[in-house]
Design a protein around this motif. Structure first.
Motif, mmCIF file in Angstrom:
data_model
loop_
_atom_site.group_PDB
_atom_site.id
_atom_site.type_symbol
_atom_site.label_atom_id
_atom_site.label_comp_id
_atom_site.label_asym_id
_atom_site.label_seq_id
_atom_site.Cartn_x
_atom_site.Cartn_y
_atom_site.Cartn_z
ATOM 1 N N GLY A 1 -11.555 29.625 -25.154
ATOM 2 C CA GLY A 1 -11.071 28.627 -26.101
ATOM 3 C C GLY A 1 -12.143 27.690 -26.617
ATOM 4 N N ASP B 1 -9.954 19.731 -23.596
ATOM 5 C CA ASP B 1 -10.037 18.360 -24.118
ATOM 6 C C ASP B 1 -10.943 17.498 -23.245
ATOM 7 O OD1 ASP B 1 -8.396 19.015 -26.204
ATOM 8 O OD2 ASP B 1 -6.574 18.160 -25.328
ATOM 9 N N THR C 1 -5.411 24.810 -19.383
ATOM 10 C CA THR C 1 -6.512 25.219 -20.253
ATOM 11 C C THR C 1 -6.761 24.165 -21.322
ATOM 12 O OG1 THR C 1 -6.062 27.575 -19.905
ATOM 13 C CG2 THR C 1 -7.306 26.978 -21.876
ATOM 14 N N ASP C 2 -5.688 23.710 -21.955
ATOM 15 C CA ASP C 2 -5.815 22.665 -22.976
ATOM 16 C C ASP C 2 -6.386 21.387 -22.379
ATOM 17 O OD1 ASP C 2 -4.725 24.423 -24.786
ATOM 18 O OD2 ASP C 2 -2.713 23.541 -24.739
ATOM 19 N N GLN C 3 -5.953 21.054 -21.170
ATOM 20 C CA GLN C 3 -6.443 19.839 -20.519
ATOM 21 C C GLN C 3 -7.949 19.905 -20.289
ATOM 22 O OE1 GLN C 3 -4.763 19.029 -16.604
ATOM 23 N NE2 GLN C 3 -6.504 17.732 -16.091
#
Length: 375
Positions: A184, A156, A151-153
Motif C-alpha cells: 500500500g 497513516d 494496514t490503514d493504521q
C-alpha cells in the motif's frame, strides 16, 4: 483480549474438535499440517499465541534490565507516546536515530513485546513500535475489525509520524500487516522483515466452502450460534485474563520459558482490564477471524517489490518452517534465517533475531540509497 489463549485442556478439547470445521474459537494446541495454507482453526491458534506474547516488566516498576545480557525496554504503565488516528488514541515507542524501523506486534500483543529488540536496534536505527488499534495501550475501539484496518493504521502512521523511508518488521498478525503496508505504500517501505507471519496462500476449496451457505444456516443456525458464542467467549475471556492462567499458558507457548516473567504477564493482563476489552475480544474472535481468509499471502507478495527477510522460529507449533520455505520459493527477493524458537523468536531469542536483522539491514537495505518521497 490477551486472554484468548488461556483455555483449559478440557475446554479446548470439547469446543475445538476436528469435527467442528466451521468453529471460530481458538483451536487446541497442536502441530500444524505440513502445508502453508492455514485453516481458520489453525489461525485461531496463532491468535491464541499472539495473545500470550505481549511484552511488559519482571517487576512492572523496574527500569531497563538484562536477560541473557540483553538490554530491556523500561516498562511504563502509563505508556510512552500517543498519536491520534481517526479519533482514537494510538500508543507507540520511539528510540534512536537513523533509518527508521517500524515494529508491528502480533495478535493480542503490544509495543512492549519488542522489549529486547528496541534498545539494541536503536543503537544504529530510529526504532518505532506501535500498538495496533484494539491492542496494548491503544484504544479498545468498538468498530468492525478487519485486517485492512491495521494496514490503514500503519500506513497513516508511516505518513504522519515516521515521514521518511523505513523498514517494517512484523510478528504473526503484524507480519501480514507489514506485507500489506509494503504494497500500500511502496514509495516509503524499503524493506520488510517477517517473524513467523500469519496469513495463508490462496485456498480455493475453502472459498467454495464458505460461499456454500444454505438459507437454514443463515437465518436459523447463525443467530443461535452468535448467542452461544457471546456467552462462551465472555466466560473464556474472564478466565483467561487471570495472571496465574496467563503465566501457565505462556510457559506452554514459549520454548524458552526463561523470559516468561512478571513483565510479560503484566503486559497482557493490564490491557485486558480495559472496560471495552471484552467486547473488542468478542468482535475480533467472531468477525475478524471469519473474514481473514479473504486476504492471502500470494496476492500480497505478488505486488511487493522490496527486499524481504524471513526470521523463522522452527519450533512454532502453529506456523512451522514449511511456510517460510514456501514464502521464500514464491518471493525470490528474500532471505531466510532459521531459529530455534517458537512463535515469537524476537522475545525468546532476541540476541539471534537482533543480529540477523542488523546483518540483513546492513547488506540489503541500509547500504542502498533511498529515493526521496513526497508525502
Amino acid at each position: 483480549m490477551s486472554a484468548s489463549c488461556a483455555l483449559t485442556p478440557s475446554l479446548r478439547t470439547g469446543l475445538f474438535s476436528s469435527s467442528s470445521k466451521r468453529s471460530i474459537f481458538p483451536s487446541q494446541f497442536c502441530r500444524p499440517r505440513n502445508k502453508c495454507e492455514i485453516s481458520r482453526r489453525e489461525f485461531a491458534g496463532i491468535v491464541a499465541s499472539g495473545v500470550s506474547v505481549m511484552g511488559t516488566p519482571s517487576s512492572p516498576s523496574a527500569a531497563s534490565q538484562s536477560v541473557q545480557g540483553s538490554e530491556r525496554l523500561a516498562f511504563k504503565p502509563e505508556g510512552y507516546n500517543f498519536w491520534e488516528w481517526r479519533g482514537h488514541k494510538i500508543h507507540y515507542v520511539v528510540q534512536g536515530e537513523g533509518l527508521p524501523l517500524v515494529l508491528v506486534h502480533g495478535f493480542g500483543a503490544s509495543a512492549f513485546h519488542w522489549r529486547y529488540n528496541i534498545p539494541e536496534l536503536a543503537k544504529k536505527y530510529k526504532v518505532y513500535a506501535l500498538d495496533l488499534l484494539g491492542f496494548g495501550w491503544s484504544d479498545k475501539a468498538l468498530i468492525e475489525y478487519d485486517a485492512m484496518v491495521w494496514t490503514d493504521q500503519v500506513i497513516d502512521f508511516m505518513k504522519e509520524v515516521v515521514k521518511e523511508p523505513a523498514v517494517v518488521v512484523g510478528n504473526s498478525l503484524g507480519g501480514f500487516t507489514a506485507l500489506s503496508v509494503a504494497v500500500g505504500l511502496p514509495e516509503q517501505v524499503v524493506g520488510v522483515a517477517l517473524l513467523n507471519s500469519a496469513g495463508q496462500f490462496a485456498a480455493e476449496s475453502r472459498k467454495r466452502e464458505e460461499a456454500d451457505e444454505t438459507v437454514i444456516t443463515k437465518f436459523i443456525v447463525k443467530p443461535l450460534k452468535e448467542v452461544f458464542q457471546r456467552v462462551v467467549l465472555g466466560f473464556l475471556f474472564w478466565q483467561a485474563k487471570q495472571p496465574s492462567r496467563i503465566e501457565s499458558v505462556l510457559k506452554s507457548v514459549y520454548i524458552n520459558t526463561a523470559n516468561v516473567d512478571d513483565y510479560l504477564v503484566e503486559s497482557i493482563s493490564k490491557p485486558a482490564r480495559d472496560p471495552n476489552a471484552g467486547e473488542v475480544y468478542y468482535r475480533l474472535m467472531t468477525r475478524f477471524l471469519t473474514n481473514q481468509s479473504r486476504y492471502t499471502l500470494d496476492s500480497v507478495l505478488s505486488k511487493m517489490t522490496c527486499p524481504l527477510l524471513l526470521l523463522w522460529g522452527d519450533l512454532d507449533p502453529w506456523v512451522g518452517p514449511a511456510k517460510a520455505e514456501k514464502i521464500k520459493e514464491f518471493y525470490s527477493n528474500s532471505s531466510l534465517v532459521h531459529l530455534q524458537a517458537g512463535h515469537c523468536p524476537h522475545d525468546e531469542v532476541p540476541e539471534a533475531v537482533n543480529k540477523a536483522l542488523l546483518d540483513w539491514l546492513s547488506i540489503s537495505v541500509a547500504s542502498k540509497p533511498s529515493s526521496p518521497i513526497v508525502l
